[in-house]
Structure formats: structure tokens, C-alpha cells
Design an enzyme around this catalytic site. Structure first.
Site, PDB file in Angstrom:
ATOM      1  N   ARG A  35      58.896 -35.040 -57.663  1.00 42.20           N
ATOM      2  CA  ARG A  35      60.316 -35.240 -58.004  1.00 42.20           C
ATOM      3  C   ARG A  35      60.693 -36.598 -57.457  1.00 42.20           C
ATOM      4  NH1 ARG A  35      65.270 -35.840 -58.456  1.00 42.20           N
ATOM      5  NH2 ARG A  35      66.798 -34.228 -58.850  1.00 42.20           N
ATOM      6  N   GLU A  43      69.287 -33.468 -67.681  1.00 45.01           N
ATOM      7  CA  GLU A  43      68.402 -32.372 -68.058  1.00 45.01           C
ATOM      8  C   GLU A  43      67.963 -32.574 -69.506  1.00 45.01           C
ATOM      9  OE1 GLU A  43      67.299 -30.082 -65.974  1.00 45.01           O
ATOM     10  OE2 GLU A  43      68.528 -30.862 -64.345  1.00 45.01           O
ATOM     11  N   ARG A  77      57.779 -29.087 -54.904  1.00 47.04           N
ATOM     12  CA  ARG A  77      57.408 -30.410 -55.413  1.00 47.04           C
ATOM     13  C   ARG A  77      57.497 -31.443 -54.298  1.00 47.04           C
ATOM     14  NH1 ARG A  77      61.761 -30.641 -60.217  1.00 47.04           N
ATOM     15  NH2 ARG A  77      63.003 -30.247 -58.361  1.00 47.04           N
TER      16      ARG A  77
END
Length: 146
Positions: A35, A43, A77
Site C-alpha cells: 500500500r 476506489e 499489507r
């Protein structure tokens, strides 16, 4: 994993702020979901979401990268600053107007100047008369489903 510097090949782009990297020597490479630190991209279903993903792919996909891991997020992540071809991916996404500075997590205050420049030039999502930050978009969708 925090404070680690990994040498990787970018093998996947999920969206405008998430990618997959193969890191380490070829005979022992590990796949790492990353990330991008300090930014938040639209999004996929949000306006400019696909454009943001495409911009990150153009910058990093199938390219060597330096991944400077800062921490892990709640999804496991690696949260990192990523350099592809000598360019900081977080800064480039903001500079080209396909991501916001993530106020809640920003440490590099210079990202704000890049965002202001993109906004003033009407680049990317800043061409929209009323762009909606991803965290607001996600919150509205969560509240709508209730």
C-alpha cells in the site's frame, strides 16, 4: 517488516495506491502486497479510480522498484514509499492528480505542495468541480448500506 528496504519487481497493480511486488533474489523471491504510504487513491468504482490505477501501472508495472517499508496495515499489507525508475510513486500519483494526500497518515509535508499544484492546474481528479476524497466516498457508502 518496518524500516526494511526491499529490491523488487512490480508484478501487479490493484488500484491507484496498491501494488504487488516480487522482492529479493530470483531463487528466493517473495510476493509482497504494498500500500503506497501517505496517499489515498480513488476506489475502482469511484470517478477517476480506473485512471488512477492506470497511472500507477504506467509508472511501475513490470519495473524494478525500491520499496521502503514503514509499517503494515490492518490488512497485512506493507505500507511503503515505492520508487519506480527513480520516481516516488506516492508523489507522482499526487502530482498527476490521481490521488490525494492522506491527511491522516502524511509525514512528508512536501506532498501538499504537489497536491496544490495539481489542483491549481486542474489535473486529473481536480478537473472535477467537486472531487470526493476516497475516505469520504468509502464512509458514505458504508453509511448508505446501514
Amino acid at each position: 517488516m518496518s524500516a526494511a528496504i526491499l529490491f523488487c519487481l512490480i508484478v501487479g497493480i490493484s488500484d491507484g495506491d496498491t501494488l504487488t511486488a516480487r522482492c529479493g533474489p530470483a531463487d528466493a523471491a517473495q510476493t509482497v502486497k504494498v500500500r503506497l504510504a501517505e496517499i489515498d487513491a480513488p476506489e475502482k468504482a469511484q470517478p477517476f479510480g480506473q485512471r488512477s490505477r492506470q497511472a500507477l501501472a504506467a509508472l511501475c508495472f513490470k519495473r524494478p522498484a525500491t520499496v521502503s517499508v514503514q509499517t503494515k496495515d490492518r490488512y497485512g499489507r506493507a505500507v511503503a514509499r515505492v520508487e519506480c525508475d527513480g520516481l516516488d510513486a506516492s508523489a507522482e500519483q499526487v502530482r498527476t492528480g490521481v490521488a490525494w494526500v492522506f491527511d491522516r497518515y502524511v509525514k512528508d509535508r512536501s506532498l501538499y505542495a504537489l497536491q496544490d499544484e495539481a489542483r491549481a492546474a486542474g489535473r486529473g481528479l481536480w478537473a472535477d468541480a467537486a472531487p470526493v476524497a476516497p475516505w469520504e466516498w468509502r464512509s458514505a457508502r458504508r453509511n448508505y448500506r446501514l
